[in-house]
Design a protein around this motif. Structure first.
Motif, PDB file in Angstrom:
ATOM      1  N   THR A 100      48.595 -55.627   8.534  1.00  0.00           N
ATOM      2  CA  THR A 100      48.260 -56.173   9.841  1.00  0.00           C
ATOM      3  C   THR A 100      46.736 -56.285   9.927  1.00  0.00           C
ATOM      4  O   THR A 100      46.015 -55.672   9.131  1.00  0.00           O
ATOM      5  CB  THR A 100      48.773 -55.278  10.987  1.00  0.00           C
ATOM      6  N   GLU A 101      46.261 -57.062  10.878  1.00  0.00           N
ATOM      7  CA  GLU A 101      44.814 -57.208  11.008  1.00  0.00           C
ATOM      8  C   GLU A 101      44.175 -55.876  11.368  1.00  0.00           C
ATOM      9  O   GLU A 101      44.633 -55.171  12.265  1.00  0.00           O
ATOM     10  CB  GLU A 101      44.479 -58.266  12.065  1.00  0.00           C
ATOM     11  N   ASN A 103      40.639 -53.025   9.843  1.00  0.00           N
ATOM     12  CA  ASN A 103      39.740 -52.716   8.724  1.00  0.00           C
ATOM     13  C   ASN A 103      39.726 -51.236   8.352  1.00  0.00           C
ATOM     14  O   ASN A 103      38.766 -50.757   7.756  1.00  0.00           O
ATOM     15  CB  ASN A 103      38.320 -53.190   9.046  1.00  0.00           C
ATOM     16  N   PHE A 116      42.241 -58.339   2.349  1.00  0.00           N
ATOM     17  CA  PHE A 116      41.567 -59.289   3.237  1.00  0.00           C
ATOM     18  C   PHE A 116      41.960 -60.706   2.836  1.00  0.00           C
ATOM     19  O   PHE A 116      42.377 -60.969   1.695  1.00  0.00           O
ATOM     20  CB  PHE A 116      40.040 -59.118   3.186  1.00  0.00           C
ATOM     21  N   ASP A 117      41.863 -61.600   3.825  1.00  0.00           N
ATOM     22  CA  ASP A 117      42.107 -63.019   3.586  1.00  0.00           C
ATOM     23  C   ASP A 117      40.767 -63.732   3.522  1.00  0.00           C
ATOM     24  O   ASP A 117      39.904 -63.540   4.389  1.00  0.00           O
ATOM     25  CB  ASP A 117      42.963 -63.616   4.712  1.00  0.00           C
ATOM     26  N   ARG A 149      44.625 -64.339  -0.247  1.00  0.00           N
ATOM     27  CA  ARG A 149      44.682 -62.892   0.013  1.00  0.00           C
ATOM     28  C   ARG A 149      44.190 -62.118  -1.204  1.00  0.00           C
ATOM     29  O   ARG A 149      44.580 -62.404  -2.343  1.00  0.00           O
ATOM     30  CB  ARG A 149      46.105 -62.498   0.384  1.00  0.00           C
ATOM     31  N   THR A 181      39.173 -62.193   6.885  1.00  0.00           N
ATOM     32  CA  THR A 181      39.979 -61.436   7.855  1.00  0.00           C
ATOM     33  C   THR A 181      40.435 -60.147   7.189  1.00  0.00           C
ATOM     34  O   THR A 181      41.188 -60.185   6.202  1.00  0.00           O
ATOM     35  CB  THR A 181      41.206 -62.243   8.314  1.00  0.00           C
ATOM     36  N   LEU A 183      42.481 -56.790   6.518  1.00  0.00           N
ATOM     37  CA  LEU A 183      43.882 -56.397   6.710  1.00  0.00           C
ATOM     38  C   LEU A 183      44.061 -54.943   6.285  1.00  0.00           C
ATOM     39  O   LEU A 183      43.597 -54.547   5.212  1.00  0.00           O
ATOM     40  CB  LEU A 183      44.809 -57.291   5.881  1.00  0.00           C
ATOM     41  N   GLU A 184      44.709 -54.151   7.117  1.00  0.00           N
ATOM     42  CA  GLU A 184      44.940 -52.750   6.781  1.00  0.00           C
ATOM     43  C   GLU A 184      46.421 -52.486   6.507  1.00  0.00           C
ATOM     44  O   GLU A 184      47.296 -53.196   7.018  1.00  0.00           O
ATOM     45  CB  GLU A 184      44.438 -51.842   7.907  1.00  0.00           C
ATOM     46  N   THR A 212      53.080 -60.194  14.307  1.00  0.00           N
ATOM     47  CA  THR A 212      51.688 -60.058  13.858  1.00  0.00           C
ATOM     48  C   THR A 212      51.582 -59.525  12.431  1.00  0.00           C
ATOM     49  O   THR A 212      50.473 -59.421  11.899  1.00  0.00           O
ATOM     50  CB  THR A 212      50.901 -59.114  14.791  1.00  0.00           C
ATOM     51  N   LYS A 214      51.396 -59.541   8.640  1.00  0.00           N
ATOM     52  CA  LYS A 214      50.984 -60.555   7.665  1.00  0.00           C
ATOM     53  C   LYS A 214      51.799 -60.484   6.381  1.00  0.00           C
ATOM     54  O   LYS A 214      52.005 -61.494   5.709  1.00  0.00           O
ATOM     55  CB  LYS A 214      49.498 -60.375   7.329  1.00  0.00           C
TER      56      LYS A 214
END
Length: 217
Positions: A100-101, A103, A116-117, A149, A181, A183-184, A212, A214
């Motif tokens: 998901t978004e 950090n 990350f994207d 990604r 972006t 992603l964690e 949400t 990813k």
């Protein structure tokens, strides 16, 4: 991923029960209308009876009303079915990690992971690892990367504090910054369906909407 057969059977039974209830509701409405029509015919003025056009009009109206009610019941049934299928789909994520978004660096057995994207290709990508207080712990030079990604792996074995670590991705192409972006990763511990919105409860205590997510790892 394995599916919960018991839950599937329960959903199917629920759907069948809903369909049966909808049919009963439509039949009950039609039955009430016919009783009213019969009562109207029994009590009409013999000198001024209802003509065929009026009778046809009333029958057409009940058919229209019954059709709309059946359509509404069908849509409700479909919504219930979709919600049940979403719950089944969500239950398959329990025990898995999702992206998901965010950090925050996920640390397991001394290894920090994230992702990350990258919106477009970059000729220089750098990742900074920082403490919650902002202290820089390390930097990774990932070089040139294509759009898409990318995974992050960082040796966190020397980090003994309990606070969360975060990461920041800095990407450039020439002198122009490239959008990233963060992603964690988090493990799903349970799912819930709130007002037909499927939510995932994560191991870190957060709750996120399934829409949400990813990726499921």
């Amino acid at each position: 991923m394995a599916m919960d057969v018991t839950a599937l059977n329960a959903a199917s039974s629920s759907l069948a029960g809903t369909t049966s209830t909808n049919s009963t509701s439509a039949e009950a409405s039609q039955d009430r209308f016919l009783k009213l029509l019969v009562a109207q015919l029994n009590n009409q003025d013999p000198m001024n009876p209802m003509d065929n056009a009026q009778m046809t009009s009333q029958l057409a109206q009940i058919n229209t009303v019954s059709g709309i009610q059946t359509l509404n019941d069908t849509m409700k049934s479909m919504a219930t079915q979709i919600a049940a299928l979403q719950s089944l789909q969500g239950s398959a994520t329990i025990g898995h990690e999702v992206l998901t978004e965010g950090n925050t660096l996920s640390i397991t057995d001394g290894v920090g992971k994230g992702a990350f994207d990258l919106s477009s290709s970059a000729d220089a990508v750098k990742v900074e690892i920082r403490t919650a207080g902002g202290t820089l712990l390390g930097t990774q030079d990932l070089g040139a990367l294509e759009a898409g990604r990318q995974a992050i792996t960082w040796d966190a074995s020397k980090y003994t504090n309990s606070g969360d670590l975060s990461f920041k991705v800095i990407a450039t192409k020439g002198t122009t910054a490239v959008t990233t972006t963060a992603l964690e990763r988090n493990k799903v511990v349970s799912v819930s369906n709130d007002n037909n919105v499927l939510n995932l409860q994560l191991q870190n205590g957060a709750s996120v909407a399934y829409s949400t997510v990813k990726a499921i790892l």
